[in-house]
Design an enzyme around this catalytic site. Structure first.
Site, PDB file in Angstrom:
ATOM      1  N   SER A 148       1.022  -1.296   0.010  1.00  0.00           N
ATOM      2  CA  SER A 148      -0.034  -0.061  -0.029  1.00  0.00           C
ATOM      3  C   SER A 148       0.854   1.287   0.051  1.00  0.00           C
ATOM      4  CB  SER A 148      -0.981  -0.038   1.178  1.00  0.00           C
ATOM      5  OG  SER A 148      -1.443   1.294   1.228  1.00  0.00           O
ATOM      6  N   TYR A 161      -1.668  -0.390  10.345  1.00  0.00           N
ATOM      7  CA  TYR A 161      -1.917  -0.958   9.010  1.00  0.00           C
ATOM      8  C   TYR A 161      -0.839  -0.431   8.011  1.00  0.00           C
ATOM      9  CZ  TYR A 161      -3.674  -1.637   4.219  1.00  0.00           C
ATOM     10  OH  TYR A 161      -4.212  -1.804   2.921  1.00  0.00           O
TER      11      TYR A 161
END
Length: 255
Positions: A148, A161
């Site tokens: 990501s 995350y």
């Protein structure tokens, strides 16, 4: 020059986690269209059966195998069933991810921390290890880790995350360096805002979207198919000299 052969996955077997919807399913469909036999995996067998049926109806070879990647005991079974079905594994896509929290990092519980790291990092590590004996026998082995942009620069409200995705980028580089002699390429894709169910809390929030749009060169959310196309490049002979790479597909967010 026959470009169709450069991007062909004919005869290859691909295992894709988190593949009953969103980015994972888009990757599976594009790989199957390129000739691969695809194994799609997620937690629920009924959802996988439905999606595998969709792919089969288009003439593609697809099988669904349920697995909770956060449970390390289920990973060897996933690999074993894949090899039982198709004989080998040429391509591994670690796409499954979780993020049960949104907010300040100091409010993240240890339970949530462990869940995020288990699914987003530990599972990818273990699947790489388990698939290694099969990948090393392939004539064109490729591992693709879906990270990501949060792994490059932490995203607001997505602290752990982001940490997990940074760790996945590092893991990608470690495997790429160590597995070069085994002719296994390992690369990472870092999507930005992609319009999937996973990111729904972001793209349905007008205030958040307004902030994001100001930072984008391409002023829209991305699609799962756009990530799938990049994955095809990394899975195919088109990227035969590419390993340890970290590729952003984020509309210019990280420029």
């Amino acid at each position: 020059m026959d470009l169709s052969s450069v991007f062909s996955l004919e005869g290859k077997v691909a295992l894709i986690t988190g593949a009953s919807k969103g980015i994972g399913f888009a990757i599976a469909e594009i790989f199957a269209a390129a000739g691969a036999k695809v194994v799609i995996s997620s937690r629920k067998q009924d959802a996988l059966d439905e999606m595998a049926k969709q792919l089969s109806s288009k003439g593609y070879e697809a099988t669904g195998i349920a697995c909770n990647v956060g449970n390390m005991a289920e990973l060897p079974i996933l690999v074993e069933k894949t090899v039982e079905k198709y004989g080998t594994i040429d391509i591994l896509v670690n796409n499954a991810a979780t993020n049960p929290v949104f907010g300040p990092v100091h409010e993240t519980s240890l339970e949530a921390f462990d869940k995020i790291m288990n699914v987003n990092v530990k599972a990818a590590f273990e699947l790489c290890r388990l698939c290694y004996p099969h990948l090393r026998k392939s004539s064109g082995a490729s591992v693709i880790n879906i990270s990501s942009i949060g792994g490059i620069s932490p995203e607001h409200g997505l602290g752990i995350y982001s940490v997990s995705k940074a760790a996945l980028i590092s893991l990608t580089k470690v495997f790429a360096k160590e597995w070069g002699d085994s002719k296994i390429r390992v690369n990472a894709i870092c999507p930005g805002l992609i319009q999937t169910k996973f990111s729904e809390a972001l793209w349905t929030n007008e205030k958040i979207m307004s902030m994001i749009m100001k930072q984008l060169a391409i002023k829209r959310a991305g699609t799962s198919e756009e990530i799938g196309a990049m994955a095809l490049f990394l899975a195919s002979a088109a990227s035969s000299y590419t390993t340890g790479g970290v590729f952003t597909a984020d509309g210019g967010f990280t420029i």
